[in-house]
Design an enzyme around this catalytic site. Structure first.
Site, PDB file in Angstrom:
ATOM      1  N   SER A 147     140.686   9.212  40.282  1.00 29.73           N
ATOM      2  CA  SER A 147     141.538  10.394  40.224  1.00 29.73           C
ATOM      3  C   SER A 147     141.890  10.657  38.769  1.00 29.73           C
ATOM      4  O   SER A 147     141.802   9.757  37.922  1.00 29.73           O
ATOM      5  CB  SER A 147     142.820  10.137  41.029  1.00 29.73           C
ATOM      6  N   TYR A 160     150.160   3.910  43.106  1.00 31.69           N
ATOM      7  CA  TYR A 160     148.958   4.714  43.323  1.00 31.69           C
ATOM      8  C   TYR A 160     148.251   5.011  42.007  1.00 31.69           C
ATOM      9  O   TYR A 160     147.036   4.820  41.878  1.00 31.69           O
ATOM     10  CB  TYR A 160     149.312   6.014  44.033  1.00 31.69           C
TER      11      TYR A 160
END
Length: 268
Positions: A147, A160
């Protein structure tokens, strides 16, 4: 050679997190390109539907494995099952992952330990297990989904963001190690993507998502697939995301963290 034998000789892609989002779209793209598929997810109903639909639509072989990847021995069980059925994996797509949202002091520890297991440990374990066969054959591809979160600390999603930074670093390192072997490693780093992910994490009302036009999962998957097939080490979909990934390197770390915190907060 009959058509059934020809189908069996096609390359096989294993995709984790195949029931929704980017994983689902990658599954469709690989199927359209006539790859046989091994689909891994814990959504049994969705996998069963795909196992029935895809062979009829694309003339491919589809094997489904219902598995919760937050369980520590999940990767070993997947590998053992495929070894037993003599299923050779030519392309490994480590897509499965999830996040949570909130102050680290208040978020659920068990959820974060499961997140680390799925996002980092299982990705590493599956890569370790299937890479050996690829090296022996001198051919193979690995796509790890990270990401743009990998490029900076992420207050309110601290664990995360850290898991995605791990995937990014890990992928780049082994891509370098595997140069000249016939195996390529690509890390896909999408920005915020239109999917159920943000609703599950509880961050759908954050300033970031309220002010940003998100790319759809199909577009992200198509860009990731093309990058994988052209042996790119890193793929960042979207010009804006590419620019941001470069710019953050020049922002003082303390300031960058404060900026991310501001964008992650819930919009009034």
């Amino acid at each position: 050679m009959n058509s059934e034998s020809q189908i069996q000789l096609r390359e096989t892609a294993l995709i984790t997190g195949a029931a929704s989002g980017i994983g689902y779209e990658l599954m469709q793209i690989f199927a359209q390109n006539k790859y046989n598929l091994v689909l891994v997810d814990r959504n049994q109903q969705k996998l069963s539907e795909m196992a029935e639909e895809l062979p009829k639509k694309f003339g491919i072989l589809v094997k489904v494995i219902v598995k919760d990847l937050s369980i520590p021995f999940a990767a070993k069980e997947i590998f053992a099952e495929l070894n037993e059925s003599l299923t050779k994996i030519d392309v490994l797509v480590n897509n499965a992952g999830f996040g949570n949202y909130g102050l680290f002091n208040e978020t659920d520890l068990n959820a974060e330990l499961e997140m680390m297991q799925v996002n980092m440990v299982c990705t590493t374990h599956l890569t370790k297990l299937f890479l050996k066969g690829m090296v022996e054959r001198g051919k193979g591809k690995i796509l790890n989904v990270a990401s743009t979160a990998a490029f900076q600390p992420g207050p309110l999603m601290a664990v995360y963001f850290a898991t995605k930074a791990y995937i990014f670093s890990f992928s780049q390192a082994i891509a370098n190690e595997l140069e000249g072997t016939g195996i390529t490693v690509t890390v896909l780093c999408p920005g915020p993507t239109a999917s159920a992910f943000h609703h599950r994490t509880g961050m759908s009302d954050s300033k970031l998502l309220k002010t940003k036009n998100m790319m759809d999962a199909r577009t992200v998957a198509e860009i990731g697939y093309r990058g994988l097939m052209t042996n790119k080490a890193t793929v960042i979909p979207g010009l804006q995301n590419q620019i941001l990934a470069e710019v953050v390197r020049f922002i003082p770390r303390n300031l960058l963290t404060k900026i991310v915190r501001t964008t992650q907060e819930v919009k009034d």
